[in-house]
Design an enzyme around this catalytic site. Sequence first.
Site, PDB file in Angstrom:
ATOM      1  N   ALA A  64       0.876  -1.168   0.000  1.00 60.03           N
ATOM      2  CA  ALA A  64       0.000   0.000   0.000  1.00 60.03           C
ATOM      3  C   ALA A  64       0.916   1.222   0.000  1.00 60.03           C
ATOM      4  CB  ALA A  64      -0.873  -0.018   1.243  1.00 60.03           C
ATOM      5  N   GLY A 110       0.654  -4.902   0.932  1.00 62.92           N
ATOM      6  CA  GLY A 110      -0.517  -4.915   0.050  1.00 62.92           C
ATOM      7  C   GLY A 110      -0.238  -5.566  -1.305  1.00 62.92           C
ATOM      8  N   GLU A 113      -0.601  -9.171  -0.629  1.00 57.29           N
ATOM      9  CA  GLU A 113      -2.036  -9.369  -0.361  1.00 57.29           C
ATOM     10  C   GLU A 113      -2.823  -9.363  -1.670  1.00 57.29           C
ATOM     11  OE1 GLU A 113      -1.838  -6.194   2.665  1.00 57.29           O
ATOM     12  OE2 GLU A 113      -2.985  -7.566   3.931  1.00 57.29           O
ATOM     13  N   GLU A 133       4.449  -5.390   7.294  1.00 59.49           N
ATOM     14  CA  GLU A 133       3.692  -4.332   7.978  1.00 59.49           C
ATOM     15  C   GLU A 133       4.100  -4.113   9.430  1.00 59.49           C
ATOM     16  OE1 GLU A 133       2.362  -6.459   5.831  1.00 59.49           O
ATOM     17  OE2 GLU A 133       0.817  -5.479   4.629  1.00 59.49           O
TER      18      GLU A 133
HETATM   19  N1  CAA Z   1       4.659   3.107  -0.616  1.00 56.95           N
HETATM   20  C1  CAA Z   1       5.072   4.263  -1.143  1.00 56.95           C
HETATM   21  N2  CAA Z   1       6.222   4.406  -1.818  1.00 56.95           N
HETATM   22  C2  CAA Z   1       6.992   3.304  -1.937  1.00 56.95           C
HETATM   23  C3  CAA Z   1       6.637   2.054  -1.410  1.00 56.95           C
HETATM   24  C4  CAA Z   1       5.401   1.983  -0.716  1.00 56.95           C
HETATM   25  N3  CAA Z   1       4.932   0.843  -0.207  1.00 56.95           N
HETATM   26  N4  CAA Z   1       7.629   1.168  -1.669  1.00 56.95           N
HETATM   27  C5  CAA Z   1       8.573   1.827  -2.365  1.00 56.95           C
HETATM   28  N5  CAA Z   1       8.193   3.124  -2.538  1.00 56.95           N
HETATM   29  C6  CAA Z   1       8.922   4.193  -3.213  1.00 56.95           C
HETATM   30  C7  CAA Z   1      10.092   4.683  -2.374  1.00 56.95           C
HETATM   31  O1  CAA Z   1       9.660   5.599  -1.409  1.00 56.95           O
HETATM   32  C8  CAA Z   1      10.954   5.316  -3.446  1.00 56.95           C
HETATM   33  O2  CAA Z   1      10.369   6.545  -3.817  1.00 56.95           O
HETATM   34  P1  CAA Z   1      11.283   7.908  -3.903  1.00 56.95           P
HETATM   35  O3  CAA Z   1      12.250   7.602  -5.015  1.00 56.95           O
HETATM   36  O4  CAA Z   1      10.256   8.952  -4.243  1.00 56.95           O
HETATM   37  O5  CAA Z   1      11.920   8.046  -2.579  1.00 56.95           O
HETATM   38  C9  CAA Z   1      10.764   4.377  -4.641  1.00 56.95           C
HETATM   39  O6  CAA Z   1       9.532   3.671  -4.399  1.00 56.95           O
HETATM   40  C10 CAA Z   1      11.864   3.358  -4.780  1.00 56.95           C
HETATM   41  O7  CAA Z   1      11.984   2.652  -3.563  1.00 56.95           O
HETATM   42  P2  CAA Z   1      13.357   2.471  -2.754  1.00 56.95           P
HETATM   43  O8  CAA Z   1      14.282   3.600  -3.048  1.00 56.95           O
HETATM   44  O9  CAA Z   1      13.021   2.204  -1.317  1.00 56.95           O
HETATM   45  O10 CAA Z   1      13.913   1.148  -3.462  1.00 56.95           O
HETATM   46  P3  CAA Z   1      14.916   0.059  -2.846  1.00 56.95           P
HETATM   47  O11 CAA Z   1      15.322  -0.809  -3.971  1.00 56.95           O
HETATM   48  O12 CAA Z   1      15.953   0.703  -2.025  1.00 56.95           O
HETATM   49  O13 CAA Z   1      13.990  -0.809  -1.823  1.00 56.95           O
HETATM   50  C11 CAA Z   1      12.021  -1.989  -1.141  1.00 56.95           C
HETATM   51  C12 CAA Z   1      12.939  -1.578  -2.314  1.00 56.95           C
HETATM   52  C13 CAA Z   1      12.747  -2.963  -0.219  1.00 56.95           C
HETATM   53  C14 CAA Z   1      10.801  -2.665  -1.749  1.00 56.95           C
HETATM   54  C15 CAA Z   1      11.613  -0.743  -0.344  1.00 56.95           C
HETATM   55  O14 CAA Z   1      11.106   0.229  -1.254  1.00 56.95           O
HETATM   56  C16 CAA Z   1      10.549  -0.962   0.698  1.00 56.95           C
HETATM   57  O15 CAA Z   1      10.833  -1.506   1.758  1.00 56.95           O
HETATM   58  N6  CAA Z   1       9.289  -0.530   0.415  1.00 56.95           N
HETATM   59  C17 CAA Z   1       8.201  -0.628   1.364  1.00 56.95           C
HETATM   60  C18 CAA Z   1       7.685  -2.039   1.506  1.00 56.95           C
HETATM   61  C19 CAA Z   1       6.592  -2.095   2.547  1.00 56.95           C
HETATM   62  O16 CAA Z   1       6.804  -1.845   3.724  1.00 56.95           O
HETATM   63  N7  CAA Z   1       5.361  -2.468   2.131  1.00 56.95           N
HETATM   64  C20 CAA Z   1       4.215  -2.556   2.992  1.00 56.95           C
HETATM   65  C21 CAA Z   1       3.421  -1.308   2.907  1.00 56.95           C
HETATM   66  S1  CAA Z   1       2.199  -1.183   4.161  1.00 56.95           S
HETATM   67  C22 CAA Z   1       0.874  -2.045   3.582  1.00 56.95           C
HETATM   68  O17 CAA Z   1       0.913  -2.622   2.502  1.00 56.95           O
HETATM   69  C23 CAA Z   1      -0.323  -1.978   4.476  1.00 56.95           C
HETATM   70  C24 CAA Z   1      -1.467  -2.869   4.143  1.00 56.95           C
HETATM   71  O18 CAA Z   1      -1.421  -4.090   4.264  1.00 56.95           O
HETATM   72  C25 CAA Z   1      -2.769  -2.276   3.793  1.00 56.95           C
END
Ligand code: CAA
Length: 255
Positions: A64, A110, A113, A133
């Site tokens: 998400a 998400g 999911e 999460e």
């Molecule tokens: N939401 C918003 N933006 C996201 C994102 C997310 N879930 N995942 C990645 N991005 C964005 C980053 O912020 C970054 O944007 P900017 O360039 O504007 O800063 C861009 O995508 C590239 O990401 P990274 O620079 O972080 O890339 P990386 O290769 O270093 O890492 C990754 C990749 C490990 C996937 C890392 O991006 C990450 O950990 N992302 C989040 C994963 C996460 O926690 N997902 C769960 C979300 S919560 C959820 O889903 C709740 C639910 O159940 C309803």
Amino acid sequence: MENILVDVQVNAAIITINRPKQLNALNKRTIEEINHALSTLSKNREVRGIIITGAGDKAFVAGADIKEFAHFSKEEGKELARSGQEKLFDFIEHYPKPIIAAVNGFALGGGLELAMACHMRIASENARMGLPEVSLGLIPGYGGTQRLPQLIGKGKAIELITTAKMIDAKEALQYKLVNYVVSLDELLPKASEIIKSISHNSPTAITAAIKSINVGFDHRENGFEKEINEFGNCFGSEDFVEGTTAFMEKRKPNF
Ligand code: CAA
């Protein structure tokens, strides 16, 4: 459509979530666009199955959109989960045509999911999956606490959710979280091949099978009773007449 691409091919339609710079994170608009595209495709009789994938070669969906909900209140958080589940995750699970997630990279939160709400999952070798999460002070809100134990068993699901650990495609195959692992180049062809073999079969019966299977996981209803009803309903369909007639005439059915 701003955040997705829809490509209708022979038998299959491919929906590509197209926010590669944000690793295809699911924001409100993207969820609405997928819902709209699926609603339209459900009426297209030529489309016998759907493939959902992510743009680029890095991510299926990285979760998400954290930036969108970072300042949400308790009530807004509840509403995010409730409306997302209704519009996308439950909608996909109960969709009348088979939907395959072609997981082409990170499928996190998400994103996993979403893949788990689909009827089948195929992963490319570079895919990485997890429900991280709890590392954000959250729990999965798009059905992950329910569907992960259904797919891989309670013990392993609790381990993955509480450790927030990512697994690779090989481990996902071992846990039966995905049906196949193929190279990135073979991912969409493999999904299309499955939909091609589905297309030989009765759409009415396929919808009835999806409904019956889903009810088996819904403890509010009796799955065996649902199967009996859905089985009986098939007997009233044109597809049933065509299927049985073709069998007796020793020819292929034309659904
Ligand atoms: N939401 C918003 N933006 C996201 C994102 C997310 N879930 N995942 C990645 N991005 C964005 C980053 O912020 C970054 O944007 P900017 O360039 O504007 O800063 C861009 O995508 C590239 O990401 P990274 O620079 O972080 O890339 P990386 O290769 O270093 O890492 C990754 C990749 C490990 C996937 C890392 O991006 C990450 O950990 N992302 C989040 C994963 C996460 O926690 N997902 C769960 C979300 S919560 C959820 O889903 C709740 C639910 O159940 C309803």
